[in-house]
Design an enzyme around this catalytic site. Structure first.
Site, mmCIF file in Angstrom:
data_model
loop_
_atom_site.group_PDB
_atom_site.id
_atom_site.type_symbol
_atom_site.label_atom_id
_atom_site.label_comp_id
_atom_site.label_asym_id
_atom_site.label_seq_id
_atom_site.Cartn_x
_atom_site.Cartn_y
_atom_site.Cartn_z
ATOM 1 N N GLU A 67 3.602 1.196 -1.479
ATOM 2 C CA GLU A 67 3.308 0.392 -0.077
ATOM 3 C C GLU A 67 4.127 -1.111 -1.107
ATOM 4 O O GLU A 67 3.978 -1.011 -2.389
ATOM 5 C CB GLU A 67 1.695 0.162 -0.300
ATOM 6 C CG GLU A 67 1.539 -1.580 -0.731
ATOM 7 C CD GLU A 67 0.844 -1.309 0.134
ATOM 8 O OE1 GLU A 67 -0.656 -2.642 1.249
ATOM 9 O OE2 GLU A 67 -1.079 -0.953 -0.823
ATOM 10 N N LYS A 100 0.238 -3.101 8.733
ATOM 11 C CA LYS A 100 -1.190 -2.848 8.053
ATOM 12 C C LYS A 100 -2.392 -3.790 9.040
ATOM 13 O O LYS A 100 -2.660 -4.955 9.314
ATOM 14 C CB LYS A 100 -1.306 -3.464 7.034
ATOM 15 C CG LYS A 100 -2.775 -2.562 6.020
ATOM 16 C CD LYS A 100 -2.661 -3.288 4.548
ATOM 17 C CE LYS A 100 -3.861 -2.735 4.007
ATOM 18 N NZ LYS A 100 -3.324 -2.516 1.915
ATOM 19 N N CYS A 109 -1.742 1.662 3.201
ATOM 20 C CA CYS A 109 -3.227 2.108 2.088
ATOM 21 C C CYS A 109 -4.148 2.055 2.486
ATOM 22 O O CYS A 109 -4.798 2.816 2.875
ATOM 23 C CB CYS A 109 -2.322 0.904 1.553
ATOM 24 S SG CYS A 109 -3.432 0.411 -0.350
#
Length: 296
Positions: A45, A118, A155
């Site tokens: 990331e 995300k 993540c």
């Protein structure tokens, strides 16, 4: 014809305070993976920079780029030259004052196969991401590539079974998590072990529940808190690939640069789902309340 075997490269590295130097190291590591036969390469990331979310300052918005932009040009050319599918993680500038944490996937010809913004955004000490990132609005949509249908998440998404499930229900053949997670260096060793264990178990559980391989690329190394209010973050590495029964196929160490190269058997997902038909037995008639924040 769909391939049954896929050689995967997972790059785990520590970063420095120079985007140029980080990209040079990534270039070398990506080339190393390709030279060893990797057809799919996954980066961690926000790999171009230090993890800037340890504190809040508008200055870091200068790191963001449009998509397409300079980074997509750089990584697209690399993917084309090496003939690989490449999963990257970029700080996207969508408009003035509107930014996303975005994974961009490149096809072997260097074109952008797709992107994922995300969805789950944390806000914890040392991880002040809500200041920087607008939650994603593209949904949980797998990205079609020449090596398969990739369920790319990022993540904090890795803690949520809903995202993994929706990717699987839409036909993802792999679940992929670019990641930047680590310890508060002041936590006890027991607490650090519990956190790392939970992180690994949660993602292996996504593999089991969905009958899919899971690829996790995490960063390593210590990054200071520029404000001096904390002792920074020790990123815990341990990038890994798990098979569709949650079995660890390969795992990187905690504190070292590492390029994991391994062959993943995509056909095993079919075999595992035949003996563990979890999708068949889901009670879709009884899950309506799952869309509520809490069932009072």
């Amino acid at each position: 014809m769909k391939q049954d075997k896929l050689i995967v490269g997972v790059i785990q590295q520590s970063n420095v305070d120079s985007v140029n130097d980080n990209c040079k190291l990534l270039d070398r590591n990506i080339r190393d993976c390709a030279a060893k036969g990797a057809q799919l390469v996954v980066l961690q990331e926000l790999h171009n920079s230090l993890y800037f979310c340890q504190h809040e300052t508008v200055d870091y918005f200068d790191l963001a780029e449009p998509i397409p932009g300079p980074s997509t040009e750089f990584y697209g050319k690399l993917a084309k030259e090496l003939g690989i599918v490449l999963v990257t993680s970029l700080f996207e500038k969508r408009a003035a004052g509107l930014y996303h944490n975005t994974a961009v996937v490149f096809e072997k010809d260097g074109s952008i196969a797709g992107k994922y913004r995300k969805m789950h955004i944390p806000d914890d000490p040392g991880f002040y991401e809500k200041f920087y990132f607008t939650p994603g609005d593209l949904g949980f949509e797998p990205i079609e590539t020449s090596v398969g249908k990739l369920g790319v998440l990022v993540c904090w998404d890795q803690w949520y079974p809903e995202g993994a499930r929706l990717m699987a229900l839409k036909g993802a053949e792999l679940l992929i998590y670019p990641t930047a997670i680590g310890w508060d260096v002041n936590d006890t060793s027991d607490e650090q072990d519990r956190q790392l264990g939970a992180w690994t178990i949660a993602q292996r559980a996504h593999a089991v529940s969905n009958g899919l391989p899971v690829i996790v690329a995490n960063r390593t190394g210590h990054e200071i808190d520029p404000t001096g209010h904390s002792d920074g973050i020790q990123f815990w590495g341990n990038s890994f690939v798990a098979g569709p029964q949650g079995e660890i196929l390969a795992q990187a160490p905690a504190n070292e640069h590492c390029n994991l190269i391994l062959e993943v058997d995509l056909k095993r997902s079919e075999d595992v789902r035949r003996i563990w038909p979890f999708l068949r037995d889901r009670r879709i008639d009884a899950y309506g309340n799952i869309i509520k924040r809490f069932i009072d």
